[in-house]
Motif scaffolding. Structure first.
Motif, PDB file in Angstrom:
ATOM      1  N   LYS A 104       0.834  -1.209   0.000  1.00  0.00           N
ATOM      2  CA  LYS A 104       0.000   0.000   0.000  1.00  0.00           C
ATOM      3  C   LYS A 104       0.870   1.261   0.000  1.00  0.00           C
ATOM      4  O   LYS A 104       1.664   1.458   0.924  1.00  0.00           O
ATOM      5  N   LYS A 106       0.759   5.662  -1.155  1.00  0.00           N
ATOM      6  CA  LYS A 106      -0.027   6.791  -1.651  1.00  0.00           C
ATOM      7  C   LYS A 106       0.906   7.965  -1.853  1.00  0.00           C
ATOM      8  O   LYS A 106       1.833   8.169  -1.063  1.00  0.00           O
ATOM      9  N   SER A 107       0.668   8.730  -2.923  1.00  0.00           N
ATOM     10  CA  SER A 107       1.474   9.934  -3.133  1.00  0.00           C
ATOM     11  C   SER A 107       0.715  10.902  -4.020  1.00  0.00           C
ATOM     12  O   SER A 107       0.196  10.510  -5.073  1.00  0.00           O
ATOM     13  N   TYR A 110      -2.510   9.907  -5.554  1.00  0.00           N
ATOM     14  CA  TYR A 110      -2.561   8.638  -6.290  1.00  0.00           C
ATOM     15  C   TYR A 110      -2.441   7.459  -5.325  1.00  0.00           C
ATOM     16  O   TYR A 110      -1.690   7.532  -4.345  1.00  0.00           O
ATOM     17  N   LEU A 111      -3.114   6.371  -5.664  1.00  0.00           N
ATOM     18  CA  LEU A 111      -2.865   5.101  -4.987  1.00  0.00           C
ATOM     19  C   LEU A 111      -1.763   4.394  -5.772  1.00  0.00           C
ATOM     20  O   LEU A 111      -1.829   4.317  -6.998  1.00  0.00           O
ATOM     21  N   GLN A 112      -0.772   3.914  -5.069  1.00  0.00           N
ATOM     22  CA  GLN A 112       0.321   3.217  -5.742  1.00  0.00           C
ATOM     23  C   GLN A 112       0.558   1.847  -5.102  1.00  0.00           C
ATOM     24  O   GLN A 112       0.125   1.595  -3.979  1.00  0.00           O
ATOM     25  N   GLU A 190      -6.935   8.467  -5.104  1.00  0.00           N
ATOM     26  CA  GLU A 190      -7.418   8.357  -3.735  1.00  0.00           C
ATOM     27  C   GLU A 190      -8.869   8.839  -3.662  1.00  0.00           C
ATOM     28  O   GLU A 190      -9.178   9.916  -4.168  1.00  0.00           O
ATOM     29  N   GLU A 194     -10.380   5.979   0.918  1.00  0.00           N
ATOM     30  CA  GLU A 194      -8.941   5.785   1.004  1.00  0.00           C
ATOM     31  C   GLU A 194      -8.310   6.893   1.844  1.00  0.00           C
ATOM     32  O   GLU A 194      -7.371   6.657   2.587  1.00  0.00           O
ATOM     33  N   LYS A 195      -8.846   8.120   1.693  1.00  0.00           N
ATOM     34  CA  LYS A 195      -8.288   9.234   2.467  1.00  0.00           C
ATOM     35  C   LYS A 195      -8.454   8.984   3.959  1.00  0.00           C
ATOM     36  O   LYS A 195      -7.540   9.212   4.738  1.00  0.00           O
ATOM     37  N   ALA A 198      -6.100   6.601   5.196  1.00  0.00           N
ATOM     38  CA  ALA A 198      -4.764   7.196   5.309  1.00  0.00           C
ATOM     39  C   ALA A 198      -4.625   7.924   6.630  1.00  0.00           C
ATOM     40  O   ALA A 198      -3.572   7.898   7.263  1.00  0.00           O
ATOM     41  N   GLY A 205       0.766   7.141   4.266  1.00  0.00           N
ATOM     42  CA  GLY A 205      -0.303   6.259   3.806  1.00  0.00           C
ATOM     43  C   GLY A 205       0.030   4.788   3.912  1.00  0.00           C
ATOM     44  O   GLY A 205      -0.825   3.942   3.784  1.00  0.00           O
ATOM     45  N   HIS A 229      -3.937  -2.219  -0.712  1.00  0.00           N
ATOM     46  CA  HIS A 229      -5.116  -1.385  -0.961  1.00  0.00           C
ATOM     47  C   HIS A 229      -6.392  -2.231  -0.953  1.00  0.00           C
ATOM     48  O   HIS A 229      -6.433  -3.303  -1.553  1.00  0.00           O
TER      49      HIS A 229
END
Ligand SMILES: [Zn+2]
Length: 494
Positions: A104, A106-107, A110-112, A190, A194-195, A198, A205, A229
């Motif tokens: 998991k 996040k940046s 974006y979800l990465q 995101e 998802e937020k 986080a 994240g 995720h």
């Protein structure tokens, strides 16, 4: 001999494309190989059980390890322990990006997904490709049983985007990148859910050990829901029709190019695909073994055997790699079987294994470097294998490849008989050289070995290029090997 009855001509390129598209991972490749073997009457044997009484002369069998390596063989009607074994070898794995245990990320909204490089890929070729996900998932079932399930999401889910040229004018002359920070794919944007997840964890994240499960039940590992995720896990649940995310114990998932393999070129002479290294050799050796199955088996004194191993791209050292005891154990079992009247005869003498090994031959098959029209100076001037020119025999004085002249004499004889053209390859003295499973198995077993394989371009790219014409050449050569080796082996005297 029943081989005189010619069946309708097979369309190897079309069959190969289907095999490639249904085999995004070694697990899928082995599954597809099993299906084809079973359709031809091969029966599964387990390493967990005794084979006494279950292995018969003229019988056809296969064994798997980790579901990512497979060995299949047919025993000749006249086989006795100590006789020769005709072996082809290939590998099921390819360089790939594998989803990390805690993926998991996040940046910037974006979800990465964190990925680990497996093998020596040309990683820049992965940028801007539409990537999907496949592999196996360990699923909890009732009564405390955990089972492995294959999965192929078959959807364009991820992307490793390049940076716009406006933001880096040097990109066409110099494209360098950090494999940890720049090779990180995006899988979505995101959303509110998802937020909030986080906010409940920190570390940009990514969950850490501070995250607590609501349940009071002890868990030795961070829960899978915290490591990956939710959206990704939901896709797995949906695809595998699981009751919920809790059913997922763990998984081994890789990314692959969503663009299907296809034929290309003016005359459809090319195969455009990932994993040509080395599903090419898995496919051709399988076709050859199946076509040779039962042919003149009543007069066969040897065993016809194909082996496809996982983990070649990372050095073959694993429980199911070519450097494991997988093949030696199978050979040992076949020569030490206890028997009844109908069974394979066996005087239970260990020296018979050694006699068998000394009479056997290993055709180690892996793709080779076809000459590249724009980089021909990178090749040795007289050894430039042509796509469409037939299998390439690989030779290296420093034994990175195992070919020697007795082996070459054997393969030349086999190829002459079935009119298959062969090519020769050595690397230039100022060039690096690859290697194969050939030296590993030869040094482990003492079995005579030759390295060969069909030529391709862009080896280890996400999209390699092979030649459709070479498939039939290799199948014919391997079929000739399976059918004739036991009668030829004592005719080449060293
Ligand atoms: Zn390879």
């Amino acid at each position: 001999m029943s081989s005189t009855v010619t069946a309708t001509k097979r369309n190897y390129p079309e069959e190969f494309i289907k095999f490639l598209n249904s085999s995004p991972t070694p697990f899928h490749a082995v599954y597809n190989i099993k299906k084809k073997l079973e359709a031809k009457g091969y029966k599964e044997l387990s390493e967990r059980e005794t084979w006494n009484g279950s292995v018969k002369k003229s019988g056809k069998y296969y064994v798997t390890r980790n579901n990512s390596s497979i060995i299949a063989f047919q025993i000749g009607e006249n086989w006795i322990p100590g006789n020769p074994i005709a072996i082809t070898g290939a590998h099921t794995d390819s360089p790939v990006l594998k989803i990390k245990p805690i993926s998991k990320r996040k940046s910037e909204g974006y979800l990465q997904v964190g990925v680990e490089c497996y093998g020596g890929g040309i990683w820049h070729s992965w940028f801007d490709s539409d990537l999907s996900i496949a592999g196996r998932v360990m699923c909890k079932e009732q009564d405390g049983v955990t089972v492995s399930k294959l999965i192929d999401l078959k959807r364009p889910l991820l992307k490793i985007p390049t940076l716009a040229i406006h933001l880096d004018r040097t990109v066409n002359t110099k494209f360098e990148f950090n494999k940890e920070t720049k090779l990180l794919p995006i899988i979505g944007l995101e959303n509110e859910e998802e937020k909030s997840s986080a906010d409940s964890s920190n570390n940009n994240g990514c969950c850490n050990s501070d995250t607590k499960l609501e349940s009071s039940q002890f868990s030795s590992l961070q829960n899978i829901i915290e490591r990956h995720h939710k959206g990704l896990l939901d896709l797995l649940v949906q695809e595998l029709q699981l009751p919920n995310v809790d059913s997922i114990e763990d998984f081994e998932l890789i990314l692959y190019d969503h663009k299907p393999s296809c034929l290309g070129g003016i005359n459809n002479e090319f195969v455009f695909s990932a994993r040509l290294d080395n599903l090419t050799s898995c496919f051709t050796s399988l076709c050859a073994l199946l076509e040779a199955s039962d042919v003149d088996i009543e007069n066969e004194s040897g065993i016809r055997l194909m082996a496809c191993f996982d983990h070649e791209e990372i050095g073959s050292s694993s429980a199911q790699g070519a450097d494991s005891n997988f093949l030696p154990n199978i050979l040992e079992r076949l020569t030490l079987l206890k028997c009844d009247d109908t069974d394979v005869t066996c005087p239970l003498n260990r020296s018979l294994i050694l006699e068998s090994s000394a009479k056997s031959f290993f055709l180690s098959s892996d793709v080779s470097h076809g000459v590249h029209p724009n980089y021909s100076s990178n090749y040795e001037s007289k050894h430039k294998p042509a796509l469409g020119g037939g299998p390439v025999i690989k030779i290296n004085a420093n034994q990175r490849y195992m070919t020697n002249s007795p082996g070459l004499a054997l393969v030349k004889k086999l190829a002459d008989d079935v009119e298959v053209p062969l090519q020769l390859f050595v690397v230039a003295n100022d060039s690096p050289c690859g290697s194969t499973i050939g030296p590993i198995l030869a040094s482990k077993t003492g079995i005579r070995t030759l390295d060969l394989g069909n030529p391709i371009l862009s080896m280890h790219s996400i999209r390699e290029t092979g030649c459709a014409y070479d498939l039939e050449y290799q199948v014919k050569l391997f079929k000739s090997f399976f059918e004739k080796y036991s009668t030829l082996e004592n005719k080449i005297i060293v």
